[in-house]
Design an enzyme around this catalytic site. Structure first.
Site, PDB file in Angstrom:
ATOM      1  N   GLU A  11       0.802  -1.231   0.000  1.00 27.88           N
ATOM      2  CA  GLU A  11       0.000   0.000   0.000  1.00 27.88           C
ATOM      3  C   GLU A  11       0.832   1.277   0.000  1.00 27.88           C
ATOM      4  OE1 GLU A  11      -2.864  -0.377   3.160  1.00 27.88           O
ATOM      5  OE2 GLU A  11      -3.934  -1.969   2.118  1.00 27.88           O
ATOM      6  N   GLU A  36      -5.604  -8.071  -1.034  1.00 33.39           N
ATOM      7  CA  GLU A  36      -5.931  -7.953   0.391  1.00 33.39           C
ATOM      8  C   GLU A  36      -7.366  -7.470   0.482  1.00 33.39           C
ATOM      9  OE1 GLU A  36      -3.283  -5.815   3.246  1.00 33.39           O
ATOM     10  OE2 GLU A  36      -5.157  -5.303   4.262  1.00 33.39           O
TER      11      GLU A  36
HETATM   12  C1  147 Z   1      -4.596  -2.514   5.524  1.00 36.34           C
HETATM   13  C2  147 Z   1      -3.196  -3.073   5.800  1.00 36.34           C
HETATM   14  O1  147 Z   1      -2.560  -3.481   4.619  1.00 36.34           O
HETATM   15  C3  147 Z   1      -3.198  -4.194   6.800  1.00 36.34           C
HETATM   16  O2  147 Z   1      -1.878  -4.411   7.233  1.00 36.34           O
HETATM   17  C4  147 Z   1      -4.112  -3.888   7.949  1.00 36.34           C
HETATM   18  O3  147 Z   1      -3.633  -2.777   8.661  1.00 36.34           O
HETATM   19  C5  147 Z   1      -5.497  -3.631   7.426  1.00 36.34           C
HETATM   20  C6  147 Z   1      -6.494  -3.371   8.534  1.00 36.34           C
HETATM   21  O4  147 Z   1      -7.790  -3.223   8.015  1.00 36.34           O
HETATM   22  O5  147 Z   1      -5.474  -2.509   6.593  1.00 36.34           O
HETATM   23  O6  147 Z   1      -4.404  -1.173   5.195  1.00 36.34           O
HETATM   24  C7  147 Z   1      -5.424  -0.372   4.804  1.00 36.34           C
HETATM   25  C8  147 Z   1      -5.683   0.723   5.570  1.00 36.34           C
HETATM   26  C9  147 Z   1      -6.639   1.633   5.166  1.00 36.34           C
HETATM   27  C10 147 Z   1      -7.319   1.430   3.981  1.00 36.34           C
HETATM   28  C11 147 Z   1      -7.039   0.322   3.208  1.00 36.34           C
HETATM   29  C12 147 Z   1      -6.094  -0.587   3.636  1.00 36.34           C
HETATM   30  N1  147 Z   1      -8.287   2.337   3.580  1.00 36.34           N
HETATM   31  O7  147 Z   1      -8.591   3.282   4.345  1.00 36.34           O
HETATM   32  O8  147 Z   1      -8.833   2.214   2.479  1.00 36.34           O
END
Ligand code: 147
Length: 660
Positions: free
Chosen positions: A168, A243
């Site tokens: 990300e 993911e």
């Molecule tokens: C994801 C991460 O890749 C994971 O490690 C974990 O923290 C997960 C928890 O829900 O979230 O990261 C994101 C955080 C925020 C968003 C998307 C993925 N978002 O706000 O769209």
């Protein structure tokens, strides 16, 4: 006039390969890491540990996952604790740290065909040479990732199938090419690259760069909300939801997972979906409680819980294999007239057929993100009309789950309804709302079940840990490092094996906010602990050592918010022979401080901290340093140990007991 009748929608759906096939199915997986989500599993008693691993990975048993994605540890926090890098510093390599190697081996033991996929969230600081940029030297970064892949092969006999870029975060497209070349030049040309583990933005770069197009094997987007843009669908590279999920694992979590597993393909043409996260094996009280396929976070009791997403996975994983094909839209894939969706998958030789049908209603299948637009689902009659190679099928084995939400009703998961006849190529079913069905020619599916696990129990006190039972380089199973990384090392002498904080400089972080605290913290115990005593032997390193070392209690924050942790933190600074007691990990609020020439030594010190209500008392080497009232101390929290800055420090003989 008033009309009183029930409108039951009914629809017919062709399942037919006459017009060709759809995309290749790439599997359903779970994600260990991002970060430390499996932390506590390795410390379970063998019996329950094996049961949990069977529920996750054993084919034809339960979730029967087809992909295991793991974090490539970067010594930094990325949700629930840090994961150890194989190169804490540039001049060493070590392939015995952490638990992802172990987990991958356990998965492979159960399913030799499971695909392994590695992705970094963070990187050790030396890769950035003082910057937060891992791409400062793409050769160096590619070499670091290659070493992880090669270490897996050499030290663990694990073949890594897929590799990602940087979770990300910015994807440097030049680095992707350098990585491809590095893998090709070193005998790993069969490893496939997924990019960029963020969103579909990478598609624009691929369209503009044919060399990039040739090295990206799978486009991996996160939380796509079951849709993908038209140009992504047309680009000719498979699309993955690399993911997804991240939803509390109650019945709604199961509904979310069932819906997206089908609709990521129906609407978004995504051929793989991977759940963050595989298993909640992190301390309750840390962020992202139970956003996991199942839960196992009590290694001391052996208690665990198989949750609905495990069985939602089974509806696809147990009745398909990677390499099967979807049928085309309108010929086995689509939305149902009464709401819900269906997908059909066929074996490459076209002898086996599976249809997965779900009717998850809006409110019972909301995922954590993105927003779910409104839609309706109703009870409906569906008829599947089998054609082409499937016209001669005379029965399908039907598996059913019904998610229930009313008090007093309980869900049923992955129940066999036996073989259902297909008459003149037709099979009809009446579908309720919030149900999922698998209809399959395969006879191998099973609702695997062990008996009830042991009862849940609180973290046991008193607790002692001297690290002697761990292999050198292990990360102690029961402590959850929130910043820094902690290995067992053998220092000989009286102490023999101890736990050492290994990180020497700030990592290239995934959570930006963790840069607000450039020290370490390693947590254990229970978030709801109040009055507790903690005794620990500590020493700072003589070379590359930290300045201070602390023990703490009532620590109320972890995860990316570790920098904001409050509690009671009892630091000593052995060179200055001073101590300091603070209300927060950063040290903004000082409760007590002083100099103690006679008590604090530059070597091993035994620190003791006791909390009763709001009274905190500390000893160093049995000499009382302070006893004060701390009105702002949180009411409860974890205990922990750590260092004021990055740098080596050793911990031994942890002793925890109730102070009441
Ligand atoms: C994801 C991460 O890749 C994971 O490690 C974990 O923290 C997960 C928890 O829900 O979230 O990261 C994101 C955080 C925020 C968003 C998307 C993925 N978002 O706000 O769209």
């Amino acid at each position: 006039a008033s009309y009183l009748f029930c409108i039951v929608s009914s629809g017919s759906y062709f399942v037919d390969d006459t017009f060709g096939l759809g995309r290749t199915y790439d599997g359903i997986g779970g994600l260990s890491g991002g970060s430390a989500t499996s932390k506590l599993l390795i410390g379970y008693p063998q019996k329950q540990r094996d049961e949990v691993l069977d529920y996750l990975f054993k084919p034809h048993f339960a979730a029967s996952l087809q992909i295991l994605k793991v974090e490539i540890g970067g010594d930094a926090q990325a949700s629930d604790a840090t994961e150890a890098s194989h190169m804490h510093v540039e001049w060493e390599e070590n392939y015995e740290r952490g638990y992802e190697w172990w987990l991958m081996k356990e998965a492979k033991l159960r399913n030799p065909d499971i695909k392994l996929y590695g992705l970094p969230w963070a990187f050790p600081g030396w890769l950035g040479n003082g910057t937060q940029n891992p791409y400062r030297n793409n050769e160096k970064l590619a070499d670091y990732i290659f070493k992880w892949i090669h270490g897996a092969q050499v030290y663990h006999n694990l073949k890594i199938d897929l590799i990602g870029i940087w979770n990300e975060r910015w994807c440097d497209t030049e680095y992707v090419k350098v990585l491809r070349k590095k893998l090709d030049d070193n005998g790993y040309s069969d490893i496939r690259i997924v990019a960029s583990d963020l969103d579909f933005g990478i598609v624009d770069f691929i369209k503009a760069d044919s060399e990039l197009a040739s090295v990206v094997d799978y486009i991996g987007a996160h939380y796509p909300g079951v849709v993908s843009p038209e140009d992504a669908k047309e680009i000719g590279i498979p699309l993955w939801s690399s993911e997804d999920f991240s939803t509390y694992n109650d019945e709604v979590g199961g509904g979310c997972w069932a819906r997206i597993l089908n609709q990521n393909y129906v609407q978004g043409l995504m051929t793989s979906t991977i759940a963050w996260n595989l298993i909640d094996s992190f301390f309750q009280g840390l962020p992202w409680d139970r956003t996991s396929l199942m839960t196992a976070r009590e290694p001391w009791s052996g208690n665990y819980a198989v949750e609905s997403p495990i069985w939602m996975s089974a509806h696809t994983t147990q009745v398909t294999e990677i390499g099967w094909h979807y049928l085309p839209h309108g010929h086995g894939v689509g939305m149902l007239d009464g709401g819900g969706s269906y997908v059909s998958l066929v074996s490459p030789d076209l002898t086996e057929l599976t249809i997965v049908v779900e009717t998850m209603s809006h409110d019972h299948s909301v995922c954590i993100r993105p927003d779910l637009p409104p839609y309706t689902v109703q009870e409906q009659k569906v008829t599947f009309i089998l054609g082409g190679n499937f016209a001669k099928i005379t029965s399908l084995n039907v598996w059913q789950s019904k998610l229930k939400f009313n008090p007093g009703e309980s869900s049923t998961y992955f129940q066999s309804l036996g073989p259902v006849p297909v008459i003149n190529g037709k099979l009809s079913l009446t579908l309720g709302v919030d149900e999922i069905y698998s209809l399959t020619t395969l006879k191998t599916a099973m609702h695997g079940e062990y008996g009830l696990p042991p009862n849940s129990a609180p973290f046991p006190l008193p607790f002692v840990e001297n690290f002697e039972e761990y292999p050198v380089s292990a990360e102690p199973y029961i402590l959850a490092p929130q910043q820094g990384s902690f290995d067992v090392v053998d220092v000989g002498g009286d102490h023999k094996k101890v736990m050492r904080q290994m990180v020497l400089q700030p990592p290239i972080v995934w959570c930006q906010e963790t840069l607000r605290y450039n020290g370490s913290l390693n947590l254990l115990g229970r978030f709801n602990w109040t009055d507790v005593d903690i005794d620990v032997d500590v020493q700072v390193g003589q070379i590359n050592g930290s300045d201070g070392v602390f023990i703490g209690a009532r620590i109320d924050n972890g995860g990316c918010g570790t920098y904001a942790a409050k509690g009671v933190f009892f630091f000593i600074f052995p060179k200055e022979k001073t101590f300091r007691v603070t209300n927060d990990i950063i040290g903004n609020t000082i409760i007590a401080e002083g100099k103690q020439e006679s008590a604090i030594v530059y070597g091993w010190n035994r620190l003791s901290l006791s909390i009763k209500n709001q009274t905190v008392t500390g000893f160093c080497n049995d000499i009382q340093m302070f006893s004060v009232t701390a009105p702002n101390v949180p009411a409860n929290g974890f205990v922990g140990v750590g260092t004021d800055i990055y740098g080596y420090a050793d911990f031994d003989n942890i002793y925890l007991h109730s102070s009441t």
